[in-house]
Design a protein around this motif. Structure first.
Motif, PDB file in Angstrom:
ATOM      1  N   LYS A 103      78.132 -25.696   1.067  1.00  0.00           N
ATOM      2  CA  LYS A 103      77.814 -27.116   0.996  1.00  0.00           C
ATOM      3  C   LYS A 103      76.515 -27.426   1.729  1.00  0.00           C
ATOM      4  CE  LYS A 103      82.467 -28.764   0.333  1.00  0.00           C
ATOM      5  NZ  LYS A 103      83.515 -29.684   0.731  1.00  0.00           N
ATOM      6  N   ILE A 104      76.254 -26.732   2.808  1.00  0.00           N
ATOM      7  CA  ILE A 104      75.017 -26.943   3.553  1.00  0.00           C
ATOM      8  C   ILE A 104      73.830 -26.520   2.703  1.00  0.00           C
ATOM      9  CG2 ILE A 104      73.702 -26.232   5.580  1.00  0.00           C
ATOM     10  CD1 ILE A 104      76.408 -25.940   7.032  1.00  0.00           C
ATOM     11  N   ARG A 105      73.944 -25.380   2.056  1.00  0.00           N
ATOM     12  CA  ARG A 105      72.850 -24.899   1.208  1.00  0.00           C
ATOM     13  C   ARG A 105      72.651 -25.820   0.019  1.00  0.00           C
ATOM     14  NH1 ARG A 105      71.991 -20.343  -2.903  1.00  0.00           N
ATOM     15  NH2 ARG A 105      69.747 -20.085  -2.765  1.00  0.00           N
ATOM     16  N   ALA A 106      73.738 -26.271  -0.601  1.00  0.00           N
ATOM     17  CA  ALA A 106      73.627 -27.185  -1.739  1.00  0.00           C
ATOM     18  C   ALA A 106      72.938 -28.479  -1.328  1.00  0.00           C
ATOM     19  CB  ALA A 106      75.009 -27.471  -2.321  1.00  0.00           C
ATOM     20  N   GLY A 107      73.232 -28.952  -0.131  1.00  0.00           N
ATOM     21  CA  GLY A 107      72.578 -30.160   0.368  1.00  0.00           C
ATOM     22  C   GLY A 107      71.089 -29.968   0.574  1.00  0.00           C
ATOM     23  N   ARG A 108      70.725 -28.821   1.132  1.00  0.00           N
ATOM     24  CA  ARG A 108      69.297 -28.535   1.348  1.00  0.00           C
ATOM     25  C   ARG A 108      68.562 -28.375   0.028  1.00  0.00           C
ATOM     26  NH1 ARG A 108      69.845 -23.936   5.679  1.00  0.00           N
ATOM     27  NH2 ARG A 108      69.856 -22.841   3.700  1.00  0.00           N
TER      28      ARG A 108
END
Length: 117
Positions: free
Chosen positions: A3-8
């Motif tokens: 989720k962190i990578r998708a947000g970035r």
């Protein structure tokens, strides 16, 4: 972690798409467009791009049609600018939150006027 990578990745896509729409697209049907948000799936296969368009419903529909037509160009340019193995499929949607917020603001203002009277 995903989720962190998708947000970035979503934030980077938002930034690059804003620049592409403003500077690279020459379609006269595209009016004043603001990319308000991008939601990317966890596997990075799809990206929902939320747009705010200045104008009436006809202008909004014309802008959406022009962006759908330029989808391939935008996706290929995005692939060049953002280094990903697979560029996400772009899905354009209108962001109704701004209109909804102004509607709520107007209703609250009317309630405040009625209480004063």
């Amino acid at each position: 972690m995903a989720k962190i990578r998708a947000g970035r990745v979503g934030e980077q896509i938002k930034k690059e798409l804003s620049q592409l729409i403003q500077s690279e697209l020459k379609d006269p049907r595209i009016g004043f467009v603001t990319v308000t948000g991008v939601d990317v799936t966890n596997d990075l296969s799809q990206a929902k791009v939320y747009l705010s368009v200045l104008g009436d419903n006809e202008q909004k529909n014309n802008t959406l049609k022009a962006l759908e037509k330029a989808n391939g160009f935008l996706r290929s340019e995005l692939g060049k600018r953002v280094r990903l193995r697979h560029t996400p499929e772009l899905i354009f949607k209108f962001d109704e939150s701004i209109a909804y917020g102004s509607h709520i603001e107007k209703l609250l203002g009317e309630i405040g006027k009625n209480e004063d009277n």
